[in-house]
Design a protein around this motif. Structure first.
Motif, PDB file in Angstrom:
ATOM      1  N   GLY A  85     -11.786  -8.514   3.397  1.00  0.00           N
ATOM      2  CA  GLY A  85     -11.210  -8.543   4.735  1.00  0.00           C
ATOM      3  C   GLY A  85     -10.960  -7.157   5.306  1.00  0.00           C
ATOM      4  N   PHE A  86     -10.262  -7.124   6.420  1.00  0.00           N
ATOM      5  CA  PHE A  86     -10.012  -5.849   7.084  1.00  0.00           C
ATOM      6  C   PHE A  86      -8.594  -5.822   7.648  1.00  0.00           C
ATOM      7  CE2 PHE A  86     -10.118  -7.484  11.375  1.00  0.00           C
ATOM      8  CZ  PHE A  86     -10.900  -8.619  11.271  1.00  0.00           C
ATOM      9  N   LEU A  87      -8.119  -4.611   7.832  1.00  0.00           N
ATOM     10  CA  LEU A  87      -6.822  -4.363   8.459  1.00  0.00           C
ATOM     11  C   LEU A  87      -6.918  -3.067   9.249  1.00  0.00           C
ATOM     12  CD1 LEU A  87      -4.198  -5.055   5.621  1.00  0.00           C
ATOM     13  CD2 LEU A  87      -4.448  -6.360   7.735  1.00  0.00           C
ATOM     14  N   ARG A  88      -6.064  -2.935  10.239  1.00  0.00           N
ATOM     15  CA  ARG A  88      -5.952  -1.671  10.954  1.00  0.00           C
ATOM     16  C   ARG A  88      -4.506  -1.215  10.922  1.00  0.00           C
ATOM     17  NH1 ARG A  88      -7.043   0.025  17.251  1.00  0.00           N
ATOM     18  NH2 ARG A  88      -5.076  -1.124  17.538  1.00  0.00           N
ATOM     19  N   LEU A  89      -4.309  -0.051  10.348  1.00  0.00           N
ATOM     20  CA  LEU A  89      -2.981   0.547  10.305  1.00  0.00           C
ATOM     21  C   LEU A  89      -2.808   1.472  11.506  1.00  0.00           C
ATOM     22  CD1 LEU A  89      -2.726   1.503   6.522  1.00  0.00           C
ATOM     23  CD2 LEU A  89      -2.231  -0.687   7.630  1.00  0.00           C
ATOM     24  N   SER A  90      -1.582   1.510  12.002  1.00  0.00           N
ATOM     25  CA  SER A  90      -1.256   2.404  13.117  1.00  0.00           C
ATOM     26  C   SER A  90      -0.098   3.298  12.722  1.00  0.00           C
ATOM     27  CB  SER A  90      -0.875   1.599  14.356  1.00  0.00           C
ATOM     28  OG  SER A  90      -1.927   0.761  14.778  1.00  0.00           O
ATOM     29  N   CYS A  91      -0.108   4.496  13.245  1.00  0.00           N
ATOM     30  CA  CYS A  91       0.974   5.438  13.008  1.00  0.00           C
ATOM     31  C   CYS A  91       1.337   6.084  14.336  1.00  0.00           C
ATOM     32  CB  CYS A  91       0.565   6.494  12.001  1.00  0.00           C
ATOM     33  SG  CYS A  91       1.770   7.841  11.801  1.00  0.00           S
ATOM     34  N   GLU A  92       2.483   5.760  14.831  1.00  0.00           N
ATOM     35  CA  GLU A  92       2.938   6.334  16.096  1.00  0.00           C
ATOM     36  C   GLU A  92       3.809   7.545  15.791  1.00  0.00           C
ATOM     37  OE1 GLU A  92       4.787   3.625  18.745  1.00  0.00           O
ATOM     38  OE2 GLU A  92       5.140   5.125  20.302  1.00  0.00           O
ATOM     39  N   ALA A  93       3.433   8.668  16.386  1.00  0.00           N
ATOM     40  CA  ALA A  93       4.142   9.919  16.139  1.00  0.00           C
ATOM     41  C   ALA A  93       4.972  10.311  17.351  1.00  0.00           C
ATOM     42  CB  ALA A  93       3.147  11.022  15.815  1.00  0.00           C
ATOM     43  N   SER A  94       6.153  10.795  17.079  1.00  0.00           N
ATOM     44  CA  SER A  94       6.969  11.372  18.143  1.00  0.00           C
ATOM     45  C   SER A  94       7.396  12.758  17.710  1.00  0.00           C
ATOM     46  CB  SER A  94       8.193  10.491  18.434  1.00  0.00           C
ATOM     47  OG  SER A  94       8.991  10.343  17.279  1.00  0.00           O
ATOM     48  N   GLY A  95       7.493  13.657  18.670  1.00  0.00           N
ATOM     49  CA  GLY A  95       7.902  15.013  18.356  1.00  0.00           C
ATOM     50  C   GLY A  95       6.813  15.846  17.712  1.00  0.00           C
ATOM     51  N   GLN A 145      12.091  17.124  16.259  1.00  0.00           N
ATOM     52  CA  GLN A 145      12.054  16.361  15.025  1.00  0.00           C
ATOM     53  C   GLN A 145      10.844  15.424  15.054  1.00  0.00           C
ATOM     54  OE1 GLN A 145      14.090  16.825  12.577  1.00  0.00           O
ATOM     55  NE2 GLN A 145      13.695  15.108  11.202  1.00  0.00           N
ATOM     56  N   VAL A 146       9.967  15.577  14.065  1.00  0.00           N
ATOM     57  CA  VAL A 146       8.777  14.730  13.987  1.00  0.00           C
ATOM     58  C   VAL A 146       9.143  13.422  13.302  1.00  0.00           C
ATOM     59  CG1 VAL A 146       6.474  14.497  13.052  1.00  0.00           C
ATOM     60  CG2 VAL A 146       7.240  16.719  13.910  1.00  0.00           C
ATOM     61  N   GLN A 147       8.752  12.339  13.932  1.00  0.00           N
ATOM     62  CA  GLN A 147       8.953  11.027  13.330  1.00  0.00           C
ATOM     63  C   GLN A 147       7.634  10.273  13.344  1.00  0.00           C
ATOM     64  OE1 GLN A 147      12.299   9.270  15.497  1.00  0.00           O
ATOM     65  NE2 GLN A 147      13.631   9.789  13.780  1.00  0.00           N
ATOM     66  N   LEU A 148       7.352   9.621  12.233  1.00  0.00           N
ATOM     67  CA  LEU A 148       6.123   8.852  12.088  1.00  0.00           C
ATOM     68  C   LEU A 148       6.484   7.422  11.720  1.00  0.00           C
ATOM     69  CD1 LEU A 148       4.159  11.445   9.912  1.00  0.00           C
ATOM     70  CD2 LEU A 148       4.076  11.190  12.394  1.00  0.00           C
ATOM     71  N   VAL A 149       5.929   6.480  12.445  1.00  0.00           N
ATOM     72  CA  VAL A 149       6.236   5.072  12.192  1.00  0.00           C
ATOM     73  C   VAL A 149       4.936   4.311  12.003  1.00  0.00           C
ATOM     74  CG1 VAL A 149       7.335   2.995  13.056  1.00  0.00           C
ATOM     75  CG2 VAL A 149       8.347   5.232  13.559  1.00  0.00           C
ATOM     76  N   GLU A 150       4.755   3.765  10.802  1.00  0.00           N
ATOM     77  CA  GLU A 150       3.533   3.011  10.484  1.00  0.00           C
ATOM     78  C   GLU A 150       3.718   1.534  10.801  1.00  0.00           C
ATOM     79  OE1 GLU A 150       4.059   5.941   6.899  1.00  0.00           O
ATOM     80  OE2 GLU A 150       5.332   4.602   8.089  1.00  0.00           O
ATOM     81  N   SER A 151       2.607   0.889  11.052  1.00  0.00           N
ATOM     82  CA  SER A 151       2.590  -0.561  11.235  1.00  0.00           C
ATOM     83  C   SER A 151       1.191  -1.061  10.913  1.00  0.00           C
ATOM     84  CB  SER A 151       2.988  -0.945  12.664  1.00  0.00           C
ATOM     85  OG  SER A 151       2.078  -0.409  13.598  1.00  0.00           O
ATOM     86  N   GLY A 152       1.078  -2.368  10.759  1.00  0.00           N
ATOM     87  CA  GLY A 152      -0.231  -2.977  10.560  1.00  0.00           C
ATOM     88  C   GLY A 152      -0.543  -3.408   9.151  1.00  0.00           C
ATOM     89  N   GLY A 153       0.325  -3.096   8.217  1.00  0.00           N
ATOM     90  CA  GLY A 153       0.069  -3.530   6.849  1.00  0.00           C
ATOM     91  C   GLY A 153       0.241  -5.030   6.708  1.00  0.00           C
ATOM     92  N   GLY A 154      -0.128  -5.535   5.547  1.00  0.00           N
ATOM     93  CA  GLY A 154       0.006  -6.958   5.308  1.00  0.00           C
ATOM     94  C   GLY A 154      -0.822  -7.395   4.125  1.00  0.00           C
ATOM     95  N   SER A 155      -0.993  -8.687   4.008  1.00  0.00           N
ATOM     96  CA  SER A 155      -1.774  -9.266   2.926  1.00  0.00           C
ATOM     97  C   SER A 155      -3.087  -9.778   3.466  1.00  0.00           C
ATOM     98  CB  SER A 155      -0.997 -10.418   2.277  1.00  0.00           C
ATOM     99  OG  SER A 155       0.205  -9.962   1.706  1.00  0.00           O
ATOM    100  N   VAL A 156      -4.144  -9.517   2.722  1.00  0.00           N
ATOM    101  CA  VAL A 156      -5.475  -9.910   3.148  1.00  0.00           C
ATOM    102  C   VAL A 156      -6.307 -10.224   1.910  1.00  0.00           C
ATOM    103  CG1 VAL A 156      -6.319  -7.524   3.155  1.00  0.00           C
ATOM    104  CG2 VAL A 156      -7.423  -9.229   4.625  1.00  0.00           C
ATOM    105  N   GLN A 157      -7.297 -11.049   2.083  1.00  0.00           N
ATOM    106  CA  GLN A 157      -8.195 -11.365   0.971  1.00  0.00           C
ATOM    107  C   GLN A 157      -9.258 -10.287   0.824  1.00  0.00           C
ATOM    108  OE1 GLN A 157      -9.574 -15.425   1.699  1.00  0.00           O
ATOM    109  NE2 GLN A 157      -8.115 -16.139   0.159  1.00  0.00           N
ATOM    110  N   ALA A 158      -9.758 -10.177  -0.368  1.00  0.00           N
ATOM    111  CA  ALA A 158     -10.819  -9.208  -0.637  1.00  0.00           C
ATOM    112  C   ALA A 158     -11.982  -9.437   0.316  1.00  0.00           C
ATOM    113  CB  ALA A 158     -11.284  -9.328  -2.086  1.00  0.00           C
TER     114      ALA A 158
END
Length: 127
Positions: free
Chosen positions: A16-26, A1-14
């Protein structure tokens, strides 16, 4: 079973920068693709960036070229989306996706090519 879990979102000013992560299992990284999609209220889901799971090929939507970078760390079973020079137009729910379809198909960045989806992480850019 493939599972994907995102993280790293949020609020930022124009600007700016963010880094999203996606950890996959299976999920086996030897073939297929992983990608990031986004959907803003009232808009269709857009393929932002896709990377070939087994190698380094990647493709981006024109709207993010030069600002976003997708990468993957096979040792951590994680795909990243580095976002810089963010604008209000980047505000959306961002979803991680994976598929075993070949690169020639998933590189089109169509959501129909992807079989596995995360729950999403919200990115909000303010002025």
């Amino acid at each position: 079973q493939v599972q994907l879990v995102e993280s790293g979102g949020g609020s930022v000013q124009a600007g700016g920068f963010l880094r999203l992560s996606c950890e996959a299992s299976g999920y086996t990284y030897s073939s297929g693709c992983m990608g990031w999609f986004r959907q803003a209220p009232g808009k269709e889901r857009e393929g932002v960036a896709v990377i070939f799971a087994g190698g380094g090929d990647s493709t981006y939507a024109d709207s993010v070229k030069g600002r976003f970078t997708i990468s993957r760390d096979r040792s951590k079973n994680t795909v990243y989306l580095q976002m810089s020079s963010l604008s209000i137009e980047d505000t959306a729910m961002y979803y991680c996706a994976a598929t075993y379809h070949p690169w020639v198909y998933c590189s089109r960045r169509s959501y129909s090519a992807f079989d596995y989806w995360g729950q999403g992480t919200q990115v909000t850019v303010s002025s």
